[in-house]
Write a protein that holds these residues in place. Structure first.
Motif, mmCIF file in Angstrom:
data_model
loop_
_atom_site.group_PDB
_atom_site.id
_atom_site.type_symbol
_atom_site.label_atom_id
_atom_site.label_comp_id
_atom_site.label_asym_id
_atom_site.label_seq_id
_atom_site.Cartn_x
_atom_site.Cartn_y
_atom_site.Cartn_z
ATOM 1 N N GLY A 145 0.858 -1.182 0.000
ATOM 2 C CA GLY A 145 0.000 0.000 0.000
ATOM 3 C C GLY A 145 0.889 1.225 0.000
ATOM 4 N N GLY A 146 0.658 2.139 -0.929
ATOM 5 C CA GLY A 146 1.500 3.328 -1.034
ATOM 6 C C GLY A 146 1.434 4.211 0.211
ATOM 7 N N ARG A 147 0.244 4.407 0.724
ATOM 8 C CA ARG A 147 0.123 5.253 1.917
ATOM 9 C C ARG A 147 0.793 4.600 3.121
ATOM 10 N NH1 ARG A 147 -5.876 7.922 2.227
ATOM 11 N NH2 ARG A 147 -5.505 9.536 0.673
ATOM 12 N N GLN A 148 0.618 3.292 3.259
ATOM 13 C CA GLN A 148 1.251 2.582 4.383
ATOM 14 C C GLN A 148 2.772 2.658 4.264
ATOM 15 O OE1 GLN A 148 -1.226 1.544 2.440
ATOM 16 N NE2 GLN A 148 -2.823 0.522 3.627
ATOM 17 N N GLU A 149 3.279 2.581 3.009
ATOM 18 C CA GLU A 149 4.724 2.677 2.775
ATOM 19 C C GLU A 149 5.241 4.058 3.199
ATOM 20 O OE1 GLU A 149 5.789 3.187 -1.313
ATOM 21 O OE2 GLU A 149 7.597 1.965 -1.110
ATOM 22 N N ILE A 150 4.473 5.104 2.870
ATOM 23 C CA ILE A 150 4.869 6.469 3.234
ATOM 24 C C ILE A 150 4.822 6.643 4.755
ATOM 25 C CG2 ILE A 150 4.180 8.904 3.088
ATOM 26 C CD1 ILE A 150 3.251 8.247 0.147
ATOM 27 N N ALA A 151 3.773 6.100 5.381
ATOM 28 C CA ALA A 151 3.665 6.198 6.849
ATOM 29 C C ALA A 151 4.829 5.466 7.522
ATOM 30 C CB ALA A 151 2.332 5.632 7.322
ATOM 31 N N ALA A 152 5.214 4.316 6.969
ATOM 32 C CA ALA A 152 6.329 3.546 7.545
ATOM 33 C C ALA A 152 7.632 4.331 7.432
ATOM 34 C CB ALA A 152 6.455 2.186 6.852
ATOM 35 N N ALA A 153 7.810 5.018 6.295
ATOM 36 C CA ALA A 153 9.025 5.830 6.110
ATOM 37 C C ALA A 153 9.048 6.971 7.125
ATOM 38 C CB ALA A 153 9.082 6.377 4.682
ATOM 39 N N ALA A 154 7.880 7.582 7.347
ATOM 40 C CA ALA A 154 7.793 8.685 8.321
ATOM 41 C C ALA A 154 8.136 8.168 9.724
ATOM 42 C CB ALA A 154 6.392 9.293 8.295
ATOM 43 N N ARG A 155 7.632 6.989 10.044
ATOM 44 C CA ARG A 155 7.947 6.388 11.365
ATOM 45 C C ARG A 155 9.450 6.148 11.513
ATOM 46 N NH1 ARG A 155 3.398 3.368 10.696
ATOM 47 N NH2 ARG A 155 4.533 1.602 9.822
ATOM 48 N N ALA A 156 10.035 5.571 10.471
ATOM 49 C CA ALA A 156 11.470 5.265 10.528
ATOM 50 C C ALA A 156 12.293 6.544 10.699
ATOM 51 C CB ALA A 156 11.893 4.516 9.261
ATOM 52 N N LEU A 157 11.909 7.600 9.979
ATOM 53 C CA LEU A 157 12.637 8.861 10.085
ATOM 54 C C LEU A 157 12.457 9.480 11.466
ATOM 55 C CD1 LEU A 157 11.894 10.235 6.527
ATOM 56 C CD2 LEU A 157 14.187 9.963 7.510
ATOM 57 N N ALA A 158 11.244 9.409 12.011
ATOM 58 C CA ALA A 158 10.988 9.952 13.350
ATOM 59 C C ALA A 158 11.870 9.237 14.377
ATOM 60 C CB ALA A 158 9.510 9.810 13.702
ATOM 61 N N GLN A 159 11.999 7.919 14.192
ATOM 62 C CA GLN A 159 12.853 7.160 15.116
ATOM 63 C C GLN A 159 14.307 7.585 14.999
ATOM 64 O OE1 GLN A 159 11.660 3.244 14.021
ATOM 65 N NE2 GLN A 159 10.140 3.081 15.684
ATOM 66 N N GLU A 160 14.763 7.837 13.775
ATOM 67 C CA GLU A 160 16.155 8.267 13.597
ATOM 68 C C GLU A 160 16.400 9.633 14.239
ATOM 69 O OE1 GLU A 160 17.704 7.836 9.626
ATOM 70 O OE2 GLU A 160 16.655 5.946 9.381
ATOM 71 N N VAL A 161 15.397 10.507 14.122
ATOM 72 C CA VAL A 161 15.514 11.816 14.773
ATOM 73 C C VAL A 161 15.538 11.633 16.290
ATOM 74 C CG1 VAL A 161 14.392 14.039 15.189
ATOM 75 C CG2 VAL A 161 14.476 13.124 12.868
ATOM 76 N N ALA A 162 14.593 10.822 16.797
ATOM 77 C CA ALA A 162 14.484 10.609 18.249
ATOM 78 C C ALA A 162 15.782 10.019 18.810
ATOM 79 C CB ALA A 162 13.302 9.694 18.556
ATOM 80 N N ALA A 163 16.432 9.160 18.001
ATOM 81 C CA ALA A 163 17.671 8.522 18.453
ATOM 82 C C ALA A 163 18.881 9.451 18.281
ATOM 83 C CB ALA A 163 17.898 7.220 17.676
ATOM 84 N N GLY A 164 18.644 10.627 17.688
ATOM 85 C CA GLY A 164 19.734 11.586 17.507
ATOM 86 C C GLY A 164 20.641 11.273 16.329
ATOM 87 N N HIS A 165 20.208 10.366 15.437
ATOM 88 C CA HIS A 165 21.052 10.013 14.278
ATOM 89 C C HIS A 165 20.982 11.057 13.166
ATOM 90 C CE1 HIS A 165 20.561 5.602 15.675
ATOM 91 N NE2 HIS A 165 21.541 6.199 16.302
ATOM 92 N N ILE A 166 19.826 11.694 13.027
ATOM 93 C CA ILE A 166 19.690 12.761 12.025
ATOM 94 C C ILE A 166 18.950 13.947 12.643
ATOM 95 C CG2 ILE A 166 19.701 11.251 9.977
ATOM 96 C CD1 ILE A 166 16.640 11.597 9.850
ATOM 97 N N GLU A 167 19.060 15.095 11.964
ATOM 98 C CA GLU A 167 18.327 16.299 12.392
ATOM 99 C C GLU A 167 17.025 16.375 11.590
ATOM 100 O OE1 GLU A 167 19.452 18.453 14.648
ATOM 101 O OE2 GLU A 167 21.370 17.405 14.904
#
Ligand code: IPE
Ligand code: IPE
Ligand code: MG
Length: 263
Positions: A149-171
Motif C-alpha cells: 500500500g503506497g500510503r502505508q509505505e509512506i507512513a512507515a518511512a515517516a515512522r522510521a525517520l521519526a525514530q532516527e531523529v528521536a535517536a539523535g542520528h539525524i536532524e
C-alpha cells in the motif's frame, strides 16, 4: 548490461529505443470481470492473469526495460472473501515455485515491496528465497508489489525517520525528498516513467503513491488476462509520443520518440 550478471547465457536485452521508459509499473486489474464474462469462477481469471504476467515479463526483457513493477496484491485486497485471498496466496506461491528458475535464467532480479510481517511464514520464506537467489542478476528488475500500500509505505518511512531523529542520528532539517525516498521500499529504484492499468478503471488504488508523482498513465479497457506483448508495445508507443515536462516548458526535456522518428 554489467559483467556482474550472474547468468551469462541469457540473451542480451534489446537496445532501448530513444524515448522508451526505464521503469514501467503495471496495475494488473480485471481478472474477476474477465472470468465473470465467461461464466467462470474468479480464480480462473487470476490463473489466466498469471499467464499474462509471464508474457509481460518476457516482453519487458525484450523491450530492454530496466525495471518492471507489478501490483499483485494490495493491502486493501485483504477485504476480499477469505477463499479468494487464499486462492491469491496460493497463486503467488505457485508462481514463485514454477517460475523462479526461468526468471533467474533470464537474468531477472526479483524484489518484493510491501509489508511482510502479516504474511504466513511459508510465503515470507518464498519471497526471501526469490530475492536471494536472483540478487546478482542485472538484466531486468522485477518488483512485485505484494501486500503493498503506497500510503502505508509512506507512513512507515515517516515512522522510521521519526525514530532516527528521536535517536539523535539525524536532524529534522536533514529530511528532504531524497532522504525520504531512501526510506521507502523502493529505495534505489528510479521512479516509474509509465504506469499501465488494465480493466478500464482510472485510479491508482494505492499503488506507488509517492513514486508516481511524474509518471505517465496509460489506461487500457482490456482486462488483465487479455494483456499481451502487443498491448504492452502499444502502451509503450503511447508513452513515447507524450512530452514529459516535469514542471518545465515544452521542449525543455528533449524529444519524444515520435519527434525522433519524424526527423
Ligand atoms: C486484479 O483483478 C487482481 C487482483 C486485484 C489481485 P481483480 O480481482 O481486481 O478483478 P476485477 O477488478 O474484480 O475484475
Ligand atoms: C488494484 O486492483 C490492486 C491490484 C491490481 C493488485 P483492485 O481491483 O484491488 O482495485 P480497486 O478496488 O478496483 O480500486
Ligand atoms: Mg479489480
Amino acid at each position: 548490461m554489467s559483467s556482474l550478471a550472474k547468468d551469462d547465457t541469457a540473451p542480451p536485452a534489446q537496445q532501448r529505443l530513444p524515448g522508451a521508459p526505464v521503469h514501467v509499473g503495471v496495475i494488473m486489474d480485471g481478472n474477476g470481470r474477465w472470468a465473470a464474462r465467461r461464466g467462470l469462477p474468479r480464480i480462473e481469471g487470476h490463473r489466466r492473469g498469471v499467464e499474462a504476467l509471464r508474457e509481460t515479463v518476457r516482453a519487458a526483457i525484450e523491450f530492454g526495460l530496466d525495471y518492471l513493477t507489478v501490483y499483485g496484491f494490495s493491502m486493501e485486497n485483504w477485504n476480499r472473501p477469505v477463499e479468494e485471498v487464499a486462492d491469491l496466496m496460493g497463486l503467488l506461491k505457485r508462481f514463485i515455485r514454477n517460475d523462479l528458475n526461468e526468471l533467474h535464467k533470464g537474468g531477472v532480479k526479483v524484489k518484493v515491496i510491501g509489508a511482510r510481517d502479516n504474511l504466513k511464514p511459508d510465503i515470507r520464506a518464498l519471497l526471501e528465497e526469490a530475492e536471494n537467489i536472483t540478487v546478482r542478476n542485472t538484466r531486468l528488475t522485477l518488483i512485485v508489489a505484494f501486500n503493498y500500500g503506497g500510503r502505508q509505505e509512506i507512513a512507515a518511512a515517516a515512522r522510521a525517520l521519526a525514530q532516527e531523529v528521536a535517536a539523535g542520528h539525524i536532524e529534522v532539517t536533514d529530511i528532504d525528498e531524497a532522504v525520504f525516498a531512501r526510506h521507502l521500499d523502493t529505495a534505489g529504484i528510479p521512479d516509474p516513467d509509465l504506469i499501465i492499468r488494465t480493466s478500464g478503471e482510472q485510479r491508482l488504488s494505492n499503488f506507488l503513491m509517492w513514486q508516481a508523482a511524474y509518471a505517465e498513465f496509460v489506461f487500457l479497457p482490456m482486462h488483465w488476462p487479455d494483456f499481451d506483448r502487443q498491448a504492452f508495445l502499444a502502451a509503450m508507443a503511447e508513452f513515447s509520443a507524450r512530452e514529459r515536462r516535469f514542471g518545465g516548458v515544452p521542449g525543455q526535456y528533449g524529444k519524444t520518440l515520435a519527434d525522433v522518428v519524424k526527423t
